[in-house]
Write a protein that holds these residues in place. Structure first.
Motif, PDB file in Angstrom:
ATOM      1  N   LEU A   1      -1.542  12.448   2.320  1.00  0.00           N
ATOM      2  CA  LEU A   1      -0.109  12.162   2.103  1.00  0.00           C
ATOM      3  C   LEU A   1       0.117  11.716   4.179  1.00  0.00           C
ATOM      4  N   LEU A   2      -0.060  12.402   4.608  1.00  0.00           N
ATOM      5  CA  LEU A   2       0.054  11.953   6.382  1.00  0.00           C
ATOM      6  C   LEU A   2      -0.337  10.226   6.323  1.00  0.00           C
ATOM      7  N   LYS A   3      -1.573   9.847   5.828  1.00  0.00           N
ATOM      8  CA  LYS A   3      -1.624   8.901   6.086  1.00  0.00           C
ATOM      9  C   LYS A   3      -0.668   8.102   5.411  1.00  0.00           C
ATOM     10  N   THR A   4      -0.666   8.740   3.746  1.00  0.00           N
ATOM     11  CA  THR A   4       1.241   7.039   3.237  1.00  0.00           C
ATOM     12  C   THR A   4       2.365   7.666   4.225  1.00  0.00           C
ATOM     13  N   VAL A   5       2.682   8.667   4.906  1.00  0.00           N
ATOM     14  CA  VAL A   5       3.470   9.057   5.685  1.00  0.00           C
ATOM     15  C   VAL A   5       3.333   7.751   6.441  1.00  0.00           C
ATOM     16  N   LEU A   6       2.028   7.655   7.198  1.00  0.00           N
ATOM     17  CA  LEU A   6       2.267   6.722   8.369  1.00  0.00           C
ATOM     18  C   LEU A   6       2.945   5.677   8.112  1.00  0.00           C
ATOM     19  N   LEU A   7       2.088   4.862   6.432  1.00  0.00           N
ATOM     20  CA  LEU A   7       2.149   3.718   6.444  1.00  0.00           C
ATOM     21  C   LEU A   7       4.323   3.537   5.862  1.00  0.00           C
ATOM     22  N   GLY A   8       4.539   4.519   5.353  1.00  0.00           N
ATOM     23  CA  GLY A   8       6.196   4.792   5.318  1.00  0.00           C
ATOM     24  C   GLY A   8       6.909   3.935   6.532  1.00  0.00           C
ATOM     25  N   VAL A   9       6.601   4.934   7.706  1.00  0.00           N
ATOM     26  CA  VAL A   9       7.023   4.966   8.867  1.00  0.00           C
ATOM     27  C   VAL A   9       6.817   3.260   9.114  1.00  0.00           C
ATOM     28  N   ALA A  10       5.660   2.401   9.429  1.00  0.00           N
ATOM     29  CA  ALA A  10       5.256   1.519   9.446  1.00  0.00           C
ATOM     30  C   ALA A  10       6.468   0.718   8.825  1.00  0.00           C
TER      31      ALA A  10
ATOM     32  N   GLN B   1      -5.568  19.920  -4.467  1.00  0.00           N
ATOM     33  CA  GLN B   1      -4.627  19.440  -3.390  1.00  0.00           C
ATOM     34  C   GLN B   1      -4.677  19.171  -1.986  1.00  0.00           C
ATOM     35  N   ARG B   2      -6.418  18.861  -1.297  1.00  0.00           N
ATOM     36  CA  ARG B   2      -6.784  18.332  -0.673  1.00  0.00           C
ATOM     37  C   ARG B   2      -5.913  16.955   0.121  1.00  0.00           C
ATOM     38  N   SER B   3      -5.603  16.455  -1.221  1.00  0.00           N
ATOM     39  CA  SER B   3      -5.192  14.891  -1.456  1.00  0.00           C
ATOM     40  C   SER B   3      -3.526  15.358  -1.022  1.00  0.00           C
ATOM     41  N   LEU B   4      -3.079  16.268  -0.751  1.00  0.00           N
ATOM     42  CA  LEU B   4      -1.415  16.525  -0.649  1.00  0.00           C
ATOM     43  C   LEU B   4      -1.528  17.176   1.149  1.00  0.00           C
ATOM     44  N   ARG B   5      -2.767  16.807   1.626  1.00  0.00           N
ATOM     45  CA  ARG B   5      -2.566  16.880   3.682  1.00  0.00           C
ATOM     46  C   ARG B   5      -3.182  15.406   4.208  1.00  0.00           C
TER      47      ARG B   5
ATOM     48  N   GLN C   1       0.939  -1.094   0.123  1.00  0.00           N
ATOM     49  CA  GLN C   1       0.007  -0.040  -0.087  1.00  0.00           C
ATOM     50  C   GLN C   1       0.831   0.803   0.256  1.00  0.00           C
ATOM     51  N   PHE C   2       2.345   0.820   0.338  1.00  0.00           N
ATOM     52  CA  PHE C   2       2.641   2.527   0.836  1.00  0.00           C
ATOM     53  C   PHE C   2       3.967   2.566  -0.501  1.00  0.00           C
TER      54      PHE C   2
ATOM     55  N   ALA D   1       4.225  18.592  -0.029  1.00  0.00           N
ATOM     56  CA  ALA D   1       2.633  19.172   0.337  1.00  0.00           C
ATOM     57  C   ALA D   1       2.485  19.911   0.062  1.00  0.00           C
ATOM     58  N   GLY D   2       1.556  20.935   0.220  1.00  0.00           N
ATOM     59  CA  GLY D   2       1.332  22.265  -0.241  1.00  0.00           C
ATOM     60  C   GLY D   2       1.610  22.976   0.958  1.00  0.00           C
ATOM     61  N   LYS D   3       1.522  22.960   2.715  1.00  0.00           N
ATOM     62  CA  LYS D   3       1.094  23.558   3.376  1.00  0.00           C
ATOM     63  C   LYS D   3       1.920  23.345   4.234  1.00  0.00           C
ATOM     64  N   LEU D   4       2.504  24.047   5.107  1.00  0.00           N
ATOM     65  CA  LEU D   4       3.581  24.635   6.202  1.00  0.00           C
ATOM     66  C   LEU D   4       2.659  23.158   7.252  1.00  0.00           C
ATOM     67  N   PRO D   5       1.729  23.244   7.310  1.00  0.00           N
ATOM     68  CA  PRO D   5       0.889  22.669   9.169  1.00  0.00           C
ATOM     69  C   PRO D   5       1.718  21.017   8.109  1.00  0.00           C
ATOM     70  N   VAL D   6       0.908  20.443   7.275  1.00  0.00           N
ATOM     71  CA  VAL D   6       1.221  18.958   7.139  1.00  0.00           C
ATOM     72  C   VAL D   6       2.584  18.673   6.697  1.00  0.00           C
ATOM     73  N   ARG D   7       3.258  19.768   6.053  1.00  0.00           N
ATOM     74  CA  ARG D   7       4.826  19.275   6.506  1.00  0.00           C
ATOM     75  C   ARG D   7       5.492  18.877   8.051  1.00  0.00           C
ATOM     76  N   LEU D   8       5.063  19.819   8.771  1.00  0.00           N
ATOM     77  CA  LEU D   8       5.063  20.272   9.900  1.00  0.00           C
ATOM     78  C   LEU D   8       5.038  18.418  10.854  1.00  0.00           C
ATOM     79  N   ALA D   9       3.583  19.063  10.538  1.00  0.00           N
ATOM     80  CA  ALA D   9       3.323  17.301  10.697  1.00  0.00           C
ATOM     81  C   ALA D   9       3.611  16.195  10.596  1.00  0.00           C
ATOM     82  N   GLY D  10       3.622  16.031   8.830  1.00  0.00           N
ATOM     83  CA  GLY D  10       4.536  14.940   8.730  1.00  0.00           C
ATOM     84  C   GLY D  10       6.119  14.417   9.070  1.00  0.00           C
TER      85      GLY D  10
END
Length: 298
Positions: free
Chosen positions: A244-253, A237-241, A217-218, A267-276
């Protein structure tokens, strides 16, 4: 005019019903290719019997089980008609369904991609029988989604093969094809029916209930963002929030944090990049176990 490509694996009874729904509707120029993905049930014997009685039926047998994407590609390679109609082995054409498809193709020679309905999707389109155009933006923004009966220009399918490194995730290729052939014509007429909620369906196989499924899936989502980042940035752009973070979680796993950091940069938004970035600090084992527990609970 049409080649019907049917991948199958260990579905002898379902495949028999599928073929019996097609063969009585045979028209000039029809070809049927069944790709047997190394079945171990009665599928080879069934196909040998039916092939003797039906000259339009061609059988390809994979040497080993390789998945639906590999199997569809083998059928595409052998197609020589202007269009390919894709069916799964648990689907059946309704009486008159093939005629409906052929008449629609002949009336719209400019179109390279047609969509028709399966019986279980009729209610979603019951408010109108009018044929409509579907844009690439509709697909990338997910304003339209779900399964259809696809009939596609053969030359396009030979140009864009399914990704054989995956045993599923056909949407990765369908989006490329829909971009190339836009707009598609959707005719809200039911031409086929299928068995739903099967235990061997790809939907069931995609559940994140083991580490291999999480990794697949990742990798599929990683390729999705690689292929379609510019289009997502432009249209969706919503898909880049959150997605995208759900995909990052899969990658971390999967303990693939370097690749996750590259994804986060999209990621288009700074808060999303920080959360990632915060997500990549989580222990891989803990994230993986959490995903598996959640999948078991669902």
């Amino acid at each position: 005019m049409i080649t019907i490509v049917i991948p199958t694996y260990n579905r002898a009874l379902e495949l028999k019903r599928c073929l019996e729904s097609i063969l009585p509707q045979s028209y000039a120029g029809l070809k049927v290719i069944v790709v047997d993905d190394a079945s171990t049930d009665a599928t080879p014997q069934l196909l040998a019997t039916m092939q003797r009685d039906h000259a339009i039926l061609q059988v390809i047998r994979n040497e080993k089980n390789a998945g639906v994407n590999y199997s569809r590609n083998r059928g595409i390679e052998q197609a020589s008609t202007p269009y390919i109609l894709f069916l799964d082995s648990d689907e059946q054409l309704l009486p008159g369904g093939l005629l409906e498809i052929m008449v629609t193709l002949q009336a719209n020679p400019h179109c390279r991609f047609f969509l028709f309905l399966q019986a279980d999707r009729w209610k979603a389109f019951s408010n109108s029988n009018a044929m409509r155009s579907v844009s690439y933006q509709d697909w990338i923004c997910e304003t339209i989604s779900g399964d259809f009966i696809h009939v596609v220009d053969t030359a396009v399918m030979k140009k864009y093969r399914f990704f054989e490194q995956f045993r599923m995730f056909e949407y990765l290729n369908w989006l490329r094809i829909k971009k190339e052939t836009a707009p598609q014509l959707l005719k809200p007429v039911v031409v086929a029916e299928r068995e739903t909620a099967r235990p061997d369906s790809l939907t069931v196989s995609a559940r994140l209930n083991n580490p291999r499924a999480i990794q697949a899936q990742f990798e599929s989502r990683q390729l999705y963002y690689t292929l379609y980042h510019d289009d997502l940035q432009r249209y969706y752009q919503r898909s880049l929030r959150y997605p995208l973070l759900k995909t990052v979680l899969l990658g971390v796993a999967c303990n693939r944090k370097a690749e996750c950091r590259r994804l986060i940069s999209n990621a288009g938004k700074l808060p999303v990049r920080l959360a990632g970035r915060l997500l990549t600090l989580l222990p891989a084992t803990w994230v993986r176990k959490s995903i598996l527990r959640y999948a078991a609970f669902k």
